[in-house]
Design an enzyme around this catalytic site. Structure first.
Site, PDB file in Angstrom:
ATOM      1  N   HIS A  85     -26.211 -76.652 -18.482  1.00 57.61           N
ATOM      2  CA  HIS A  85     -25.523 -77.762 -17.508  1.00 57.61           C
ATOM      3  C   HIS A  85     -25.840 -79.268 -18.022  1.00 57.61           C
ATOM      4  CE1 HIS A  85     -24.944 -79.532 -13.348  1.00 57.61           C
ATOM      5  NE2 HIS A  85     -25.690 -80.365 -14.064  1.00 57.61           N
ATOM      6  N   ARG A 131     -25.139 -91.327 -12.971  1.00 54.80           N
ATOM      7  CA  ARG A 131     -25.372 -90.169 -11.946  1.00 54.80           C
ATOM      8  C   ARG A 131     -26.736 -90.393 -11.456  1.00 54.80           C
ATOM      9  NH1 ARG A 131     -24.841 -84.011 -14.459  1.00 54.80           N
ATOM     10  NH2 ARG A 131     -25.848 -83.055 -12.227  1.00 54.80           N
ATOM     11  N   ASP A 141     -32.210 -81.481   5.025  1.00 50.78           N
ATOM     12  CA  ASP A 141     -30.983 -81.218   5.515  1.00 50.78           C
ATOM     13  C   ASP A 141     -30.523 -79.889   5.327  1.00 50.78           C
ATOM     14  OD1 ASP A 141     -30.077 -81.943   3.143  1.00 50.78           O
ATOM     15  OD2 ASP A 141     -29.657 -83.864   3.718  1.00 50.78           O
ATOM     16  N   THR A 174     -16.963 -83.462  -0.280  1.00 50.29           N
ATOM     17  CA  THR A 174     -16.987 -84.195  -1.321  1.00 50.29           C
ATOM     18  C   THR A 174     -16.497 -85.749  -0.709  1.00 50.29           C
ATOM     19  OG1 THR A 174     -16.228 -82.748  -3.223  1.00 50.29           O
ATOM     20  CG2 THR A 174     -15.827 -84.972  -3.526  1.00 50.29           C
TER      21      THR A 174
END
Lengths: 265, 265, 265, 265, 265
Positions: free
Chosen positions: B187, B200, B209, B248
């Site tokens: 990744h 990032r 959550d 998103t």
């Protein structure tokens, strides 16, 4: 500047709300309701409607006084805890946790709450019920683990509360009791490192709503709670959850007076 | 024509809003909050209600002045960033990203925000929390990859911000640490070509959550960001995402003054 | 009877709306925006609120004049197309398709649109973004198929437009490029019989929203379009769609003046 | 008591509404639209808003008169059927089924409907489109089955109508035509016992909305319809439905005058 | 204090509401409707709108009087039961269970209910229909089990009612009748320990809504009901439920007068 207003507000609100005649706050049974099996726990989450905030502050304080009256009146029979979700959960503003020996009593409290002038501004965001029961798998655990489970959580305030509803898959219920017990032992071992800082309470829900369990947590260290959930996600039993959260409710434990003060602002 | 109005508006709004007494904008700790582990990041997205736009512009400017006051006041303890989602995301109009060492501080900010005259027009579209942690898998990566990861992103403004919430499958957490590490290396290698143009930041969410991670991106080249996500979809680890996005959130990075100017129009 | 009213309305609306000063309708770049790679396409769908229809017709016409102004002003930089969804889709009333080289430009148009007196009646039903790119698999196709793909669609109006958002499964992205190419060849061959009557345009979305692709179609023969989709459902690649539609947007291509005429009624 | 009021109401409403000038109710083509292939069928379901019932009855009757006008005017080109869902379906109050040779004609009818004073109280609950086509699998069925399918349904009123939208799985479309035909034969054989009491019509939807088929039923014996669906659930083809219903729309077939009478109350 | 008000209210409401002329409360057929096969059972759940509680109490009492009139009038033909969901379910405030030989009769009742001044405050939360049928699998059960099933539930009030809608998987319907029968026997055996304290009624729904079954329960011991559901989750047949609950409706059985009294407050 904010704290000056805040101190004044606290004073004003407490004076006004303090005038409520509390018929009987004999919370004698609260300890029993919070510790014994066979008790129903209801989690009722509400949002305030758009009109609430548009009212005059004096009107709001008057209505909050009625909230206090309704809560105090039902404290004879029920154990009522209140949480502030606003800002931390997007599902609701306030959460009531109500313990009762009969759900009819809980319904009557919520009817009186919603029927009050304050309650007319509440929109129901969610209601979940569970039943406290004697530990299912613990009696079969090794003595070492049983002993570790007796560690009680550290004293002191635990400002954060988290509610995670759980639905098991049909596969889970189709397993032999032995297999479920072995997985629950692995699950329980994963919780041991967090027993001191994360308090936990389990409710059984099957049939009472669309859940199998409601898990309730209190902590002052959210990072420990996060680590606990991460540890639980890694045990085999986690694969049998069809629903875990959705919603996860995160809020802060508040006294009724604190809630009133926040909502009066 | 639009730019003439726009220039006048900018002037009028800034003069009015500039009068706010900012008690202490000592944003000394902002860098620490944005770089250290153990910090809570909250993403709170809001829509403006239908009444907002129907108000007189002078009323709106007065209310935006209060917004500025609330934000500035909490900047002592919190790192607060604001994004304009309207036009680019259908979920909300504005997004606040708040970094704090305690979620209670974040809750207090959001309570003050929603309790202000401006905040009464905000409808909560979504709240997500995550925790910054030390890199989990990087220490085990080959030196070559570690070196590449040290490339910092190009300086200059990065106007676009994207937030992608992620939930891993139960299978992911059931894998050995080794297998997860190998997949995370693949990744990470896929991200290397985009390190210069796409910034990032990762937040860990399990338990806070209904997510496991929140990934936050900033870029001036959306096409590069698109290519990065496409590359990440092709590695094996992607198959273990139960949720990726939904929603998103795509928006533009804006200063508080720019947000105020847009909302005043 | 209806047509008499309709003719009068068309006259009245066009006269009033025609007075708008269009600063610069230099749509020179429209062809480039609609044909080149590296262009962002945004699909923004809106519903009109309940108040819209309750306003006086003269008020509505005045507000529609502002809509025309906003659209014309941004046509310098953007290619803006408008579709009437009402009656054919239950998701929204109107759809804007906007092509831009930078999404910031699109955001500014939508901010101006929503900030106008007309825009205050718009409720965002959905926003999707995609990027045009050079054909991915076509270069590897056999020459025969490449030749067939050069057939351009029949001239003449294509009154119907359909937008189908697509999300591929993780399995799709995990396949070798070769396998994906072979399946895309089969997919493409299935479209050949419909190249003349169904126009098609592809946008790449990964990371920009919760999609991988947005497919846009125009046709005058909806039955052919239906047959095309049926043919695409039968090829192997279709099994790798996690989402296809949801929503499918079906509407009619309309000029800005036609939209204004319909909304004025 | 109710029937007395009802008789008076029916009289008053019919007198008022009967004054509408119907330009041309030449429903010559209705039979063709309802029986031939290549016709588009639209199912448009609407709820009445909260304001509707709060209006004075005379206002409501005036608005219903306009509804009658819009429907009659479009009956030149369209076959329009109306159903009362209220009380039987929780999705909507009324359902229009519109048959047309072009969906643009249907859109124009729905634009006129929603643009009328009555239509301003309608909230779109759902719109689905399908196309009638020649029977796909029947030509290959054994003669015995073909003969049985020619049994027409019993004459007489069929007060109940049911609409079930269907989406097939990707696996279905991936099957050979032969396998699908064999399963459709089994499916069709299961329907034979109910041909007399349950009337059925099929619409093909792929690409026109998020469905593959819309199935429409009429019956006077709901118990037979229930048995038919149960029989269809037991054949192999049912396993290839990804969506069956969701929503199932159940209502009663009503004339326009009956609908007007109910809504006037 | 509350009970004093409550007693006065009960008196006032009953006097006012008691004046309604009940045309015919000949509930002669109620027993038949509640026990025979071939009867349609409808579960219609409603929420009260925000305006309801804001009305003057005298207005509310006048409207509740109309509710009583509508219910009494239809009791000639229908068996109507009412449940208070508020406080226990988050889906609705009140639930009507209506038994009829024809769904048209039920629709007429709900039309009259929603058309009344009281009904204008009702928002439909959900409508489900089922059909009572002769026991499907019981005739094939062993005699011992058949005998046990004849145990009738204990007399006395059963204040709690629970409604659980069920949708079976396609796999269930694809099983041989024998296999389904064997699993239903295991299912039925699991219910035996709870026959005395939990009353149960089954409705068949396929085709009438998006369900296959509606299961209705009454009990005074919710803990027994919880244990019953837990036992049912452990049998093999449970694995063939695609939907079980969602929503589970939990409420208290109330007379019409009790409902009126609660809503008048």
């Amino acid at each position: 500047m904010r704290s000056a207003i805040s101190i004044f507000m606290r004073f004003a609100v407490l004076v006004l709300v303090g005038l409520v005649m509390v018929s009987a706050v004999g919370a004698a049974d609260r300890d029993k309701l919070l510790s014994e099996p066979g008790v129903y726990g209801t989690f009722a989450a509400f949002s305030l409607d758009a009109d609430w905030a548009k009212q005059d502050q004096t009107v709001r304080i008057a209505q909050l006084t009625l909230l206090k009256g309704v809560v105090e009146q039902h404290r004879e029979k029920l154990a009522i805890d209140i949480y502030l979700l606003r800002g931390l959960s997007d599902h609701a503003d306030v959460l009531f946790r109500i313990h009762a020996t009969e759900l009819r009593e809980t319904q009557q409290f919520l009817l009186d709450l919603q029927g009050s002038l304050f309650g007319k501004h509440l929109k129901t965001a969610g209601v979940m019920h569970g039943l406290t029961k004697k530990a299912n798998y613990v009696p079969g655990f090794p003595d070492q683990l049983k002993a570790e489970l007796k560690i009680s959580s550290e004293p002191g305030p635990k400002p954060y509360a988290i509610v995670i509803p759980i639905r098991k898959s049909a596969d889970w219920w189709g397993l032999d009791q032995d297999k479920r017990a072995a997985m629950m032992q692995e699950h329980t071992e994963a919780t041991v490192p967090y027993l001191k800082t994360v308090k936990r309470k389990l409710y059984h829900s099957s049939g009472l709503d669309d859940l199998d369990f409601i898990t309730y947590f209190e902590t002052s260290k959210l990072e420990d709670f996060h680590s606990l959930v991460l540890a639980l996600e890694k045990v085999k039993e986690f694969q049998y959850n069809r629903r875990f959260g959705h919603p996860t409710l995160l809020g802060t434990v508040r006294s009724l007076d604190e809630i009133i003060e926040v909502l009066a602002q």
